[in-house]
Design a protein around this motif. Sequence first.
Motif, short mmCIF file in Angstrom:
data_model
loop_
_atom_site.label_atom_id
_atom_site.label_comp_id
_atom_site.label_asym_id
_atom_site.label_seq_id
_atom_site.Cartn_x
_atom_site.Cartn_y
_atom_site.Cartn_z
N HIS A 160 -10.59 13.10 -13.69
CA HIS A 160 -10.66 13.55 -12.30
C HIS A 160 -11.89 13.02 -11.57
N ARG A 191 -6.19 13.92 0.84
CA ARG A 191 -6.54 12.73 0.09
C ARG A 191 -5.42 11.68 0.16
N LEU A 192 -4.15 12.15 0.00
CA LEU A 192 -3.05 11.19 0.03
C LEU A 192 -2.94 10.52 1.40
N LEU A 244 -8.97 2.26 -5.25
CA LEU A 244 -8.03 3.38 -5.44
C LEU A 244 -7.43 3.29 -6.84
N PRO A 245 -7.34 4.41 -7.54
CA PRO A 245 -6.67 4.41 -8.84
C PRO A 245 -5.17 4.22 -8.65
N THR A 269 -11.67 9.61 -10.25
CA THR A 269 -10.63 9.30 -9.28
C THR A 269 -10.90 9.89 -7.90
N ASP A 270 -12.02 10.58 -7.73
CA ASP A 270 -12.33 10.95 -6.35
C ASP A 270 -13.37 9.96 -5.81
N ASP A 271 -13.85 10.21 -4.62
CA ASP A 271 -14.64 9.17 -3.98
C ASP A 271 -16.01 8.97 -4.60
N ARG A 272 -16.40 9.87 -5.54
CA ARG A 272 -17.70 9.65 -6.17
C ARG A 272 -17.62 8.68 -7.33
N PRO A 284 3.70 9.54 -5.34
CA PRO A 284 2.85 10.49 -6.08
C PRO A 284 3.32 11.95 -5.96
N SER A 344 -1.79 16.38 0.01
CA SER A 344 -3.18 16.68 0.32
C SER A 344 -3.72 15.68 1.33
N ARG A 385 -19.72 20.86 -2.21
CA ARG A 385 -20.76 19.82 -2.20
C ARG A 385 -21.61 19.94 -0.94
N GLN A 391 -1.78 13.50 -7.51
CA GLN A 391 -2.11 13.15 -6.13
C GLN A 391 -3.43 12.41 -6.03
N ARG A 392 -3.91 11.88 -7.13
CA ARG A 392 -5.11 11.06 -7.11
C ARG A 392 -4.80 9.57 -7.22
N PHE A 393 -3.49 9.22 -7.29
CA PHE A 393 -3.11 7.84 -7.57
C PHE A 393 -2.16 7.27 -6.53
N TYR A 406 -5.46 7.86 1.41
CA TYR A 406 -5.02 6.72 0.59
C TYR A 406 -4.04 5.85 1.39
#
Lengths: 253, 253, 253, 253, 253, 253
Positions: free
Chosen positions: A104, B206-207, A18-19, A107-110, B232, B204, B35, A151-153, B210
Amino acid sequence: MPVRDEVTVFEAAYARRLPVMLKGPTGAGKTRFLRYMAWRLGRPLVTVACHDDLTASDLLGRYLITGGETVWIDGPLTHAVRIGAICYLDEIVEARKDTTVVIHPLTDDRRRLRLEKTGELLVAPPEFMLVISYNPGYQSLTKNLKPSTRQRFVAIDFDFPPPDLEVEIVAHESGVDRETARRLVQLGGLIRNLRDAGLDEPASTRLLVYAGLLIHSGIAPRRACELAIAAPISDDPAVREAVLDLVATVFPE
Amino acid sequence: MPVRDEVTVFEAAYARRLPVMLKGPTGAGKTRFLRYMAWRLGRPLVTVACHDDLTASDLLGRYLITGGETVWIDGPLTHAVRIGAICYLDEIVEARKDTTVVIHPLTDDRRRLRLEKTGELLVAPPEFMLVISYNPGYQSLTKNLKPSTRQRFVAIDFDFPPPDLEVEIVAHESGVDRETARRLVQLGGLIRNLRDAGLDEPASTRLLVYAGLLIHSGIAPRRACELAIAAPISDDPAVREAVLDLVATVFPE
Amino acid sequence: MPVRDEVTVFEAAYARRLPVMLKGPTGAGKTRFLRYMAWRLGRPLVTVACHDDLTASDLLGRYLITGGETVWIDGPLTHAVRIGAICYLDEIVEARKDTTVVIHPLTDDRRRLRLEKTGELLVAPPEFMLVISYNPGYQSLTKNLKPSTRQRFVAIDFDFPPPDLEVEIVAHESGVDRETARRLVQLGGLIRNLRDAGLDEPASTRLLVYAGLLIHSGIAPRRACELAIAAPISDDPAVREAVLDLVATVFPE
Amino acid sequence: MPVRDEVTVFEAAYARRLPVMLKGPTGAGKTRFLRYMAWRLGRPLVTVACHDDLTASDLLGRYLITGGETVWIDGPLTHAVRIGAICYLDEIVEARKDTTVVIHPLTDDRRRLRLEKTGELLVAPPEFMLVISYNPGYQSLTKNLKPSTRQRFVAIDFDFPPPDLEVEIVAHESGVDRETARRLVQLGGLIRNLRDAGLDEPASTRLLVYAGLLIHSGIAPRRACELAIAAPISDDPAVREAVLDLVATVFPE
Amino acid sequence: MPVRDEVTVFEAAYARRLPVMLKGPTGAGKTRFLRYMAWRLGRPLVTVACHDDLTASDLLGRYLITGGETVWIDGPLTHAVRIGAICYLDEIVEARKDTTVVIHPLTDDRRRLRLEKTGELLVAPPEFMLVISYNPGYQSLTKNLKPSTRQRFVAIDFDFPPPDLEVEIVAHESGVDRETARRLVQLGGLIRNLRDAGLDEPASTRLLVYAGLLIHSGIAPRRACELAIAAPISDDPAVREAVLDLVATVFPE
Amino acid sequence: MPVRDEVTVFEAAYARRLPVMLKGPTGAGKTRFLRYMAWRLGRPLVTVACHDDLTASDLLGRYLITGGETVWIDGPLTHAVRIGAICYLDEIVEARKDTTVVIHPLTDDRRRLRLEKTGELLVAPPEFMLVISYNPGYQSLTKNLKPSTRQRFVAIDFDFPPPDLEVEIVAHESGVDRETARRLVQLGGLIRNLRDAGLDEPASTRLLVYAGLLIHSGIAPRRACELAIAAPISDDPAVREAVLDLVATVFPE
């Protein structure tokens, strides 16, 4: 107050890929903490100080002409991805929007980094980790992280070290005795309480260490605090006088 | 509420060669959906994260000097047209106006892309599809899609997944048990109801994932929610306290 | 209302070598009309979508370095002058001021184009014609045509096609039956009457065709109108509800 | 009103090597007058349409790389100085400040032009003359000539031609009979009296000629005036109706 | 009023190697004075007209590619330092801040110029002198000399020449008789008294000479004053009428 | 007031490798002091005058193409690090944000400089020292040092020299006798007391020296003070008259 769990949390985030965002004021030890974690995890640390003119190319890399040939040179982010380093974007909100967007896909699952200019698509190795720092104290209206970035961290809050630890740091890094270090930390605490009185940013541990270094070099404590703490903190004569009064309280001789 | 028809609609648009706009908040699954559709339709997906400094050349391509020769390198949009891919312009309103205009000829019935710099006129193959995403939540007055751009797209609305599905996602992606996942989703719902209370953007999925990952790594649930959700989401102490109160309600131990 | 005379007027302007401005809202058929006239007059059509970053060089041409030599490449305007094409500058007000000025010498009675960078002075052949489009609906204070530019053009007003013609277009281009097409056109008319209710731009014929295409693919009419008309038109929930009410009126089942 | 003395004044300025500023509204014949004077004085005329992005280099010249060599290419101003032409900077206030400053040394008594980039110092031959045009009608606060520039020019005021002359021009250039031309000129006069009613710029002679050309091509006079005069002048429905009322007065059939 | 001492002061500053600032309105003779002093001191004069887009490189020099080699070309300031010329930066406040800073090391007691790009450090020879001009009349809030720049110069004030001298200048440069010259100078004085009435800048001696030249060419005095004085001074009809009234007073026939 | 301790403090900072900020008004001797300290410590001094357009590349270095090869040229900061010089960034707040950020890694305990473009990581030798200057008097709201930069420096305050020393400096540098020097310093003191009366910046010692130099060249003292002090200080007639009154008080003859 229980012992803080930053190390545990950071290791969990690292293990889960996780970032992480380090939040807190200048001098609260964000950079120092990250250097420690990089050493502890055995990973190289690539640091980028963000600023207004940092372009996506500065992060990703660019073509240079050498010997008549166009050669691709990795930027620090690309380099960090390739070698599986911890990449640290310091003060991310200072950067231009395109920098923020570039991270970005990492920081996602890819966890991928596309280099449009070379056509490469890098997949970050498990060892790669992205860390950003962020100081909520002096963000302006125009400079802010977008929700879609924030919201990516996972966010770890930082504040100044507890007094005992700060005394130890000041004594160790400046060479002054414990009593002097204790007074400097006491001074720091008093100044931090002034925060609502017009100070943009409280006195960092660094400034306390600077004052200690000058004292250790033979400068009188009051003068050392004026040079290393009062003057760097503010140009406002009223604030400055208030700080010097606190100095006189702590070093009454 | 009936099962949503996004897949059907997207396939109809693909069959009719209509460009599609995915509308909704961050983390509502727009990228994830696309995707899936690319995989389902068996087409490669070319993603471009739009930002302030994205130029038309970044999309279309540019000349580079290699080995003394000027060589044309396709940009991602040109590349997607040539190979009949799905080209995804993520957060299109962040891009400069010229980016928006570049896609106009690809979105009318001629489906053509003119490369002024090479003199080429590409006709998109039937497999090519243009998709943009758009978050109506935080558009400013200066950044908006012009009507002459908006009205070129079929628009599919996205919102967060229904609770049951979201529980399944959180459980599957974070590894926590169903009960913990259910509580996290409950927390997400409570926070989303705070939307009018000063939150720029709701929490989101995503959070929630996490937070689940940190819990699965042994971090206590309350602390995990503070690290991955409360911090966040907002720097505002009042908002943050409100969120932590909700956390305490959901994880009372 | 008599049959419109656009074709006659355009042919008179072409014969007299007068530049023409097509005025009207998005989707009123300006581009379609011009494509028809180019075909009718037997002249090639060179289209340039104007935008903020369109420079004079983009229109006129530039030097490129190829094989060690600097080679001049005509831009679309220069190309159109050389081959006697109809050159169409779409949404001219979006362009920078220098673009607007570049066309001045082509619009007075000398009809000349000077290429400062090559030293060439081109005289436009009789077949060359300059056409611009202009949407008075969403001009801002900062983006407007200067009088010294406007007054160089004969201006033809465009509005949406009369209902009967629009029904024919929608039926023909989407494949739906006449009754469905009639209802879609009725819906378009109702929405256009909402214009003062906060809509930036009325629903174009293109959106009606999109809705028809989705209906023809098996999507229920109400849902098709939501996807292809209501969502692309506005993000404002009140406006959207009003549009969906109109949809329910037209497609009551 | 006595016959105007523009020709005499211009010839006196030319003989005395004084730079000249032509002041007046769009379409008052400034450019036409200058073309006549250039022909009368037997000097070539070099015209530069000024705009926001016109750089000093665009006027003076630049180095280009051709065949591996850097070659200097004169800009239009330098070219005009070398050959002793009349150089016409049209709408000078549109240019950037540096353009304005570049002409200063050519407008004092030394009449010199220094090319910093080549190190050349050109002395203008007696035949060289600098002329600028300036439309006081739509100058904004930010775009204005500095006094230190203005006061280097003899200023000749221009207004629309007197009615008799304008009738002759319209008849000759459009091919319509004198009665139609007289009515068009009458219409122009009526519209110019509307100037305070919200018109940015009055109808120029050019628009009257355009209307005449359309009438001569068989378009009905009222429709021709709508196409060539009313629509190009304004987008404001009220202004437009007022203009169409005037059209109906002049062409009552 | 005693005879002015500009020549003595300038020579003292030159002998003491002090930089000089010439202050005063347009047309007060600053440039003319400097040309005289350069001739009197026997030094070449290098003049740079400052403007918004003047870069430090324009002053210092730059690398150019010629014959495949990169060659350094001195800018005018560097050139003036090398040959010991008087370098004149005209209207310095128009330049960008970096231009202003570039001259700092030349104005302190070291009188040095560092060329970062070549690594050279030039020491100005005793003959080198730096002179700037400055018009306090139309400085805006955003364009002003910083104190740290201003306080590096001895400042000589300039105003219009005393009437007797101005009569002599106008008579000599325009060729008109003394009586006409006297009236023109009287007119200039009257207009300069209007300064508070909305004139940005008073009528310079140059405009009086222009009017004289037109009169000498046979244009009637009133018309000559309108062309060369009233029109160039202002676009405001009220101001203009006031000026024409003054003209009628001075030339009553 | 005790003798100031700037030399001691600076030497302590140098020994402890602490970066130093010199704070104070223009002409208070910051630059002069630093030149003395560089001589005293036996280290070369590299000075950079900061301005709006100073880029990070200007400080760090850039690639240039020479003889067909791309060659890296160190900028002044890199050069100073390599040779262990004292690097002086004069008026740091004038620089762009990225300049400020570039120095961060040199001011923490690692004292490193990363050259992204060459991939080099320089460690500053012990002799390297970074010094910035800062004038709190005329900082605007938009130009200020961020706390995270300020708090990296020990700050030494500068003010004008005490009267006795200033008399000595003026006498020595201008050549006037002590009595005249005393009067000039008295005048300086009086003007500095006017500071609240609308003066941006008080009269520096430099201006007093300039006045002395003109007096020594034979210019009458009052006129010399007008030329070298009153005129450079202000354009405001009221302020100027106040200053001239003070001049008349000090030089009553």
